[in-house]
Design a protein around this motif. Structure first.
Motif, PDB file in Angstrom:
ATOM      1  N   MET A 108      86.811   0.169  53.208  1.00 20.90           N
ATOM      2  CA  MET A 108      87.451   1.405  53.648  1.00 20.90           C
ATOM      3  C   MET A 108      87.195   2.545  52.662  1.00 20.90           C
ATOM      4  O   MET A 108      87.170   3.712  53.046  1.00 20.90           O
ATOM      5  CB  MET A 108      88.948   1.191  53.840  1.00 20.90           C
ATOM      6  N   THR A 109      87.008   2.183  51.400  1.00 21.84           N
ATOM      7  CA  THR A 109      86.662   3.202  50.409  1.00 21.84           C
ATOM      8  C   THR A 109      85.352   3.884  50.776  1.00 21.84           C
ATOM      9  O   THR A 109      85.226   5.116  50.684  1.00 21.84           O
ATOM     10  CB  THR A 109      86.535   2.568  49.012  1.00 21.84           C
ATOM     11  N   LEU A 110      84.371   3.094  51.199  1.00 26.46           N
ATOM     12  CA  LEU A 110      83.084   3.660  51.589  1.00 26.46           C
ATOM     13  C   LEU A 110      83.218   4.503  52.855  1.00 26.46           C
ATOM     14  O   LEU A 110      82.544   5.531  53.000  1.00 26.46           O
ATOM     15  CB  LEU A 110      82.056   2.550  51.793  1.00 26.46           C
ATOM     16  N   CYS A 111      84.070   4.077  53.772  1.00 28.58           N
ATOM     17  CA  CYS A 111      84.324   4.881  54.977  1.00 28.58           C
ATOM     18  C   CYS A 111      84.888   6.240  54.594  1.00 28.58           C
ATOM     19  O   CYS A 111      84.460   7.283  55.111  1.00 28.58           O
ATOM     20  CB  CYS A 111      85.306   4.159  55.896  1.00 28.58           C
ATOM     21  N   LEU A 112      85.857   6.242  53.693  1.00 26.05           N
ATOM     22  CA  LEU A 112      86.488   7.483  53.253  1.00 26.05           C
ATOM     23  C   LEU A 112      85.494   8.370  52.514  1.00 26.05           C
ATOM     24  O   LEU A 112      85.418   9.586  52.758  1.00 26.05           O
ATOM     25  CB  LEU A 112      87.689   7.151  52.358  1.00 26.05           C
ATOM     26  N   ALA A 113      84.717   7.774  51.628  1.00 24.16           N
ATOM     27  CA  ALA A 113      83.713   8.545  50.889  1.00 24.16           C
ATOM     28  C   ALA A 113      82.681   9.153  51.834  1.00 24.16           C
ATOM     29  O   ALA A 113      82.292  10.321  51.690  1.00 24.16           O
ATOM     30  CB  ALA A 113      83.029   7.652  49.856  1.00 24.16           C
ATOM     31  N   ASN A 114      82.237   8.373  52.807  1.00 22.67           N
ATOM     32  CA  ASN A 114      81.277   8.880  53.782  1.00 22.67           C
ATOM     33  C   ASN A 114      81.842  10.051  54.573  1.00 22.67           C
ATOM     34  O   ASN A 114      81.139  11.025  54.853  1.00 22.67           O
ATOM     35  CB  ASN A 114      80.868   7.757  54.740  1.00 22.67           C
ATOM     36  N   SER A 115      83.103   9.955  54.946  1.00 28.24           N
ATOM     37  CA  SER A 115      83.728  11.038  55.693  1.00 28.24           C
ATOM     38  C   SER A 115      83.761  12.326  54.877  1.00 28.24           C
ATOM     39  O   SER A 115      83.418  13.406  55.371  1.00 28.24           O
ATOM     40  CB  SER A 115      85.150  10.641  56.105  1.00 28.24           C
ATOM     41  N   LEU A 116      84.164  12.220  53.624  1.00 32.46           N
ATOM     42  CA  LEU A 116      84.249  13.405  52.766  1.00 32.46           C
ATOM     43  C   LEU A 116      82.882  14.060  52.578  1.00 32.46           C
ATOM     44  O   LEU A 116      82.757  15.288  52.629  1.00 32.46           O
ATOM     45  CB  LEU A 116      84.837  13.013  51.409  1.00 32.46           C
ATOM     46  N   VAL A 117      81.868  13.243  52.366  1.00 29.21           N
ATOM     47  CA  VAL A 117      80.528  13.774  52.132  1.00 29.21           C
ATOM     48  C   VAL A 117      79.921  14.329  53.420  1.00 29.21           C
ATOM     49  O   VAL A 117      79.342  15.422  53.439  1.00 29.21           O
ATOM     50  CB  VAL A 117      79.621  12.685  51.526  1.00 29.21           C
ATOM     51  N   ALA A 118      80.066  13.583  54.520  1.00 29.96           N
ATOM     52  CA  ALA A 118      79.455  14.006  55.784  1.00 29.96           C
ATOM     53  C   ALA A 118      80.111  15.268  56.334  1.00 29.96           C
ATOM     54  O   ALA A 118      79.425  16.163  56.847  1.00 29.96           O
ATOM     55  CB  ALA A 118      79.542  12.880  56.810  1.00 29.96           C
ATOM     56  N   ARG A 119      81.431  15.344  56.221  1.00 30.63           N
ATOM     57  CA  ARG A 119      82.146  16.494  56.776  1.00 30.63           C
ATOM     58  C   ARG A 119      82.378  17.599  55.743  1.00 30.63           C
ATOM     59  O   ARG A 119      82.813  18.687  56.097  1.00 30.63           O
ATOM     60  CB  ARG A 119      83.481  16.045  57.372  1.00 30.63           C
ATOM     61  N   ARG A 120      82.149  17.278  54.483  1.00 30.38           N
ATOM     62  CA  ARG A 120      82.334  18.217  53.369  1.00 30.38           C
ATOM     63  C   ARG A 120      83.738  18.826  53.376  1.00 30.38           C
ATOM     64  O   ARG A 120      83.945  19.988  53.015  1.00 30.38           O
ATOM     65  CB  ARG A 120      81.271  19.317  53.383  1.00 30.38           C
ATOM     66  N   ARG A 121      84.687  18.007  53.748  1.00 32.11           N
ATOM     67  CA  ARG A 121      86.083  18.429  53.801  1.00 32.11           C
ATOM     68  C   ARG A 121      86.947  17.191  54.003  1.00 32.11           C
ATOM     69  O   ARG A 121      86.443  16.093  54.254  1.00 32.11           O
ATOM     70  CB  ARG A 121      86.314  19.416  54.956  1.00 32.11           C
ATOM     71  N   PHE A 122      88.235  17.381  53.911  1.00 30.64           N
ATOM     72  CA  PHE A 122      89.190  16.307  54.153  1.00 30.64           C
ATOM     73  C   PHE A 122      89.621  16.383  55.608  1.00 30.64           C
ATOM     74  O   PHE A 122      90.337  17.299  56.010  1.00 30.64           O
ATOM     75  CB  PHE A 122      90.400  16.476  53.229  1.00 30.64           C
ATOM     76  N   LEU A 123      89.164  15.425  56.412  1.00 33.74           N
ATOM     77  CA  LEU A 123      89.431  15.436  57.845  1.00 33.74           C
ATOM     78  C   LEU A 123      89.988  14.071  58.259  1.00 33.74           C
ATOM     79  O   LEU A 123      89.236  13.133  58.516  1.00 33.74           O
ATOM     80  CB  LEU A 123      88.151  15.747  58.618  1.00 33.74           C
ATOM     81  N   PRO A 124      91.312  13.943  58.328  1.00 30.57           N
ATOM     82  CA  PRO A 124      91.921  12.640  58.621  1.00 30.57           C
ATOM     83  C   PRO A 124      91.433  12.007  59.917  1.00 30.57           C
ATOM     84  O   PRO A 124      91.284  10.779  59.985  1.00 30.57           O
ATOM     85  CB  PRO A 124      93.421  12.965  58.691  1.00 30.57           C
TER      86      PRO A 124
END
Length: 285
Positions: free
Chosen positions: A1-17
């Motif tokens: 799940m850490t990698l999922c969260l990291a991927n989300s932050l990098v791909a979206r360049r923002r915090f998007l729950p």
């Protein structure tokens, strides 16, 4: 799940729950970012939250005329604001909420108030109990402080939390169980014999991870101390590793452990992206 969260932050360049929940769902259902290609283990609270998220997606898609094939890729800002991302069952205070945390405080480390706030939100979407949320806020603050070169003694002192209350914590105190940890309840010389336990309850896990960090002097020594507490060994060590990894740095990790990591180069690249973004002045949330 850490990698999922990291991927989300990098791909979206923002915090998007919403996007974070989608990626967690992909991991749960399809093994996304898993070293085995399947969801190897999942906590009950996380599982319930992700099932609730799926149900809400179905209802939301029907209401707004979105196909189920497209709902995971929702990007309309107005629709995203209408989707309730807080999918936690009542009283969810498991330790999985801390295990995945590190990408958030690292990504927003130049903005401590935002980093602490969003650390809490990152947990709240699957674990709604205030103890879980505040454990994330406190642990996120510790990781941010390390990135600001805070030394270990100061980091683990009671004064750290008190000194950051009005600023980093936005004058919102921690619940008593987490505040007790921040005041040093983990400082037990005999560890297990003094009651330190690496169990699934978030307060126990937080205390155990901090004890392992406080009582040892190297990354490897701390991991072994965390694991040898027994009970939920992998999660305790994973929580410890986020803080200790930030403190000791990549070069102090045991090389034989690094060599055994699955998809090492990919993870290194992802970490570099998180570090790069962390060095920017991001304030988007």
């Amino acid at each position: 799940m850490t990698l999922c969260l990291a991927n989300s932050l990098v791909a979206r360049r923002r915090f998007l729950p919403y996007d974070q929940l989608v990626r967690y769902k992909w991991w749960f259902r399809h093994g996304y970012m898993s070293s085995t290609g399947t969801c190897f283990d999942i906590g009950e609270s996380t599982k319930k939250a992700l099932c609730e998220f799926e149900n809400r997606q179905t209802v939301f898609a029907q209401k707004y005329g979105i196909s189920l094939e497209e709902i995971d890729f929702l990007s309309d800002e107005q629709l995203l604001k209408k989707f309730n991302v807080f999918c936690s069952p009542d009283g969810a205070a498991g330790n999985g909420v801390l295990m995945r945390l590190a990408p958030v405080p690292l990504f927003f480390c130049r903005n401590p108030e935002i980093a602490v706030k969003l650390s809490g939100v990152s947990g709240q979407i699957t674990h709604g109990d205030m103890k879980a949320i505040d454990a994330c806020r406190y642990y996120g603050a510790l990781i941010v402080a390390i990135m600001h070169n805070t030394d270990k003694d100061q980091l683990l002192s009671e004064d750290f939390y008190l000194s950051k209350m009005k600023t980093w914590f936005n004058n919102k105190p921690l619940v008593s169980e987490i505040e007790n940890v921040a005041k040093g309840s983990f400082k037990k010389d005999k560890g297990y014999d003094d009651g330190i336990r690496g169990k699934g309850y978030v307060v126990n896990s937080l205390e155990a991870a901090l004890w392992a960090f406080w009582s040892t002097h190297s990354f490897k020594e701390g991991v072994l101390a965390a694991v040898n507490l027994g009970d939920d060994t992998d999660t305790t060590a994973a929580i410890y590793g986020q803080l200790a990894g930030a403190y000791y740095g990549y070069d102090k990790l045991p090389q034989e452990w690094i060599n055994s990591v699955y998809s090492k180069r990919y993870i290194e690249c992802l970490c570099k992206w998180i570090a790069y973004e962390g060095n920017q002045s991001y304030s988007k949330n």
